[in-house]
Design a protein around this motif. Sequence first.
Motif, PDB file in Angstrom:
ATOM      1  N   LEU A  42     -22.513 -65.207  -4.095  1.00 22.33           N
ATOM      2  CA  LEU A  42     -23.122 -66.136  -5.050  1.00 22.33           C
ATOM      3  C   LEU A  42     -22.010 -66.670  -5.935  1.00 22.33           C
ATOM      4  O   LEU A  42     -21.140 -65.903  -6.357  1.00 22.33           O
ATOM      5  CB  LEU A  42     -24.143 -65.385  -5.922  1.00 22.33           C
ATOM      6  CG  LEU A  42     -24.799 -66.167  -7.050  1.00 22.33           C
ATOM      7  CD1 LEU A  42     -25.859 -67.117  -6.494  1.00 22.33           C
ATOM      8  CD2 LEU A  42     -25.449 -65.214  -8.051  1.00 22.33           C
ATOM      9  N   GLY A  43     -22.024 -67.975  -6.215  1.00 17.18           N
ATOM     10  CA  GLY A  43     -21.076 -68.498  -7.190  1.00 17.18           C
ATOM     11  C   GLY A  43     -20.111 -69.544  -6.667  1.00 17.18           C
ATOM     12  O   GLY A  43     -19.331 -70.090  -7.447  1.00 17.18           O
ATOM     13  N   PHE A  44     -20.145 -69.846  -5.354  1.00 15.39           N
ATOM     14  CA  PHE A  44     -19.275 -70.924  -4.893  1.00 15.39           C
ATOM     15  C   PHE A  44     -19.896 -72.268  -5.275  1.00 15.39           C
ATOM     16  O   PHE A  44     -21.116 -72.447  -5.219  1.00 15.39           O
ATOM     17  CB  PHE A  44     -19.103 -70.863  -3.366  1.00 15.39           C
ATOM     18  CG  PHE A  44     -18.067 -69.853  -2.925  1.00 15.39           C
ATOM     19  CD1 PHE A  44     -17.051 -69.447  -3.778  1.00 15.39           C
ATOM     20  CD2 PHE A  44     -18.112 -69.316  -1.646  1.00 15.39           C
ATOM     21  CE1 PHE A  44     -16.093 -68.526  -3.366  1.00 15.39           C
ATOM     22  CE2 PHE A  44     -17.161 -68.392  -1.227  1.00 15.39           C
ATOM     23  CZ  PHE A  44     -16.156 -68.002  -2.090  1.00 15.39           C
ATOM     24  N   ARG A  45     -19.022 -73.191  -5.625  1.00 16.11           N
ATOM     25  CA  ARG A  45     -19.461 -74.556  -5.922  1.00 16.11           C
ATOM     26  C   ARG A  45     -18.828 -75.483  -4.904  1.00 16.11           C
ATOM     27  O   ARG A  45     -17.617 -75.431  -4.684  1.00 16.11           O
ATOM     28  CB  ARG A  45     -18.964 -74.986  -7.290  1.00 16.11           C
ATOM     29  CG  ARG A  45     -19.660 -74.368  -8.464  1.00 16.11           C
ATOM     30  CD  ARG A  45     -18.827 -74.735  -9.655  1.00 16.11           C
ATOM     31  NE  ARG A  45     -19.467 -74.469 -10.912  1.00 16.11           N
ATOM     32  CZ  ARG A  45     -18.777 -74.482 -12.042  1.00 16.11           C
ATOM     33  NH1 ARG A  45     -17.484 -74.756 -12.040  1.00 16.11           N
ATOM     34  NH2 ARG A  45     -19.390 -74.254 -13.181  1.00 16.11           N
ATOM     35  N   GLN A  46     -19.642 -76.346  -4.331  1.00 17.72           N
ATOM     36  CA  GLN A  46     -19.117 -77.306  -3.359  1.00 17.72           C
ATOM     37  C   GLN A  46     -18.335 -78.389  -4.097  1.00 17.72           C
ATOM     38  O   GLN A  46     -18.617 -78.659  -5.271  1.00 17.72           O
ATOM     39  CB  GLN A  46     -20.261 -77.918  -2.556  1.00 17.72           C
ATOM     40  CG  GLN A  46     -20.967 -76.905  -1.671  1.00 17.72           C
ATOM     41  CD  GLN A  46     -19.996 -76.137  -0.761  1.00 17.72           C
ATOM     42  OE1 GLN A  46     -19.106 -76.732  -0.165  1.00 17.72           O
ATOM     43  NE2 GLN A  46     -20.159 -74.826  -0.663  1.00 17.72           N
ATOM     44  N   PRO A  47     -17.360 -79.039  -3.429  1.00 22.54           N
ATOM     45  CA  PRO A  47     -16.529 -80.035  -4.104  1.00 22.54           C
ATOM     46  C   PRO A  47     -17.318 -81.085  -4.892  1.00 22.54           C
ATOM     47  O   PRO A  47     -16.961 -81.399  -6.018  1.00 22.54           O
ATOM     48  CB  PRO A  47     -15.725 -80.648  -2.958  1.00 22.54           C
ATOM     49  CG  PRO A  47     -15.577 -79.487  -2.011  1.00 22.54           C
ATOM     50  CD  PRO A  47     -16.864 -78.706  -2.102  1.00 22.54           C
ATOM     51  N   ALA A  48     -18.432 -81.612  -4.372  1.00 20.67           N
ATOM     52  CA  ALA A  48     -19.189 -82.630  -5.109  1.00 20.67           C
ATOM     53  C   ALA A  48     -19.718 -82.032  -6.400  1.00 20.67           C
ATOM     54  O   ALA A  48     -19.635 -82.627  -7.483  1.00 20.67           O
ATOM     55  CB  ALA A  48     -20.346 -83.128  -4.261  1.00 20.67           C
TER      56      ALA A  48
END
Length: 473
Positions: free
Chosen positions: A455-461
Amino acid sequence: MRIDRRTMLAGAAALGGATAAAAAARARDTDWSAVAEDVKAQMAWAWDLYRQHAWGKDEIKPVSGTFSSFPLKTRHLGLSLIEALDTLWVMGLDSRFAAGVGWVKQHFDADVDGEVSVFETSIRLLGGLLSAHHACGDPVLLAKARDLADRLLPAFATPTGMPYRFVNLKTGAVREPVTSPADIATYLPEWGMLSRLTGDPRYATVARKALVAVFARRSKIDLVATKIDVLTGEWRDRRATVGSYCDSFFEYLWDSWQLFGDAECKRMYEVCTAAILEHQQVWKDGSLWFADVDFETGAVVATEQDELASFYGGLLGQGGAMKQGAAYTESWAKVQARFGVLPEGYDYATAMPTQRTNALRPELADAAFTLWLIDRDPRWRRIGLAHFDAMKRWNKARYGYTDLADVTATPKRQADHCPGYWWSEQMKYYYLLFADTPRFDYRRNYLSTEGNVLLGFRQPAEEGRTRKSEGRE
Ligand code: DMJ
């Protein structure tokens, strides 16, 4: 193993002292993003060598440039590659991440007639596939994670619900009913996430049952020991420890609350932690340690500490015992400063190492990163930096980073093994600690015992959007 005190002190003063002083001086005026770039460069360098010399093999031997297999005895499953994936992604090493995912999609196949440790296979391979899936959303990764879990499931078919230690990936044959709380109860975050993603509740159900089964067998003073028979539920040992064999049992009680809001797990964590603080907490010369004690009487049975236990300060901090969490982490940081690199075993009563080896372990960096997430105190970055600097100085070999045969020798003596967890753990902890990357949500996240981000990854957009809104605040 006994070590001559004079040799140890001379080595520590000459090597550990110098390393610590250099690290402290560097940390006072540190460009943290430059350190993060250095971590990323080390990761890319090691990955490229792995790709040239051990592509798809389990673990590279960084001195000889050969390789070894784990968790299977004779076949390779690409362990290091899978462990590295989400670290590559969070560092923005995107083409390397894509190449790794490509290998998994084409070659990873768990249909092998061979026996594996259920625990190691779950935290490393299943966790690695799930975190890579969290990074890129590729359904093939999830399907492979599910197939692997299905192959581990037969181990849980016991009268107590606690799993056997080993299972054959093809036949489902099981072996070794005498096992440990960590082997039995380090599943719920990965397996609960698998249930959430697949809609199949079986994974979460067996994992949670095993966790509760260990807790239910705690002693009258709320401690667990290191060995238990999963067929009878009887303890086979009396030693309670926060180190090896019990460590991640406590960790996954807390983590299941953190990740899923499981209030019963939080309660179980609090019961266990209160007992540990009451019966095992020892202050000596201003440092905090945790003695091994008899799990029914609380009598001290050993003063030796596993390096593995050095993660525990971070867990204590997460659970709200910040004073003890910080103090325990500082205790280990002092040992690191003396020896440059932590020995595998250390006796707080004699202030001497009990094992001279260093298995290229991540635990102190883990604690530093976890505590930094809580209070952003710069001292955790300094401890992480000292750990990273020492690793570069002592563990770097021709084909990657290696474990050490003797941390007290001058110079320290290298062995020839890069464990799979190196790719998933310390390199990620260092980077997240130093980088302040928009790919990671520093407020809401979850890292497993193997450092896998579930949990906690953010996609580039999303990164871009969040950056803008943070800028407006
Ligand atoms: C990792 O495989 C995991 O963190 C495990 O829980 C114990 N420690 C090793 C690395 O030292």
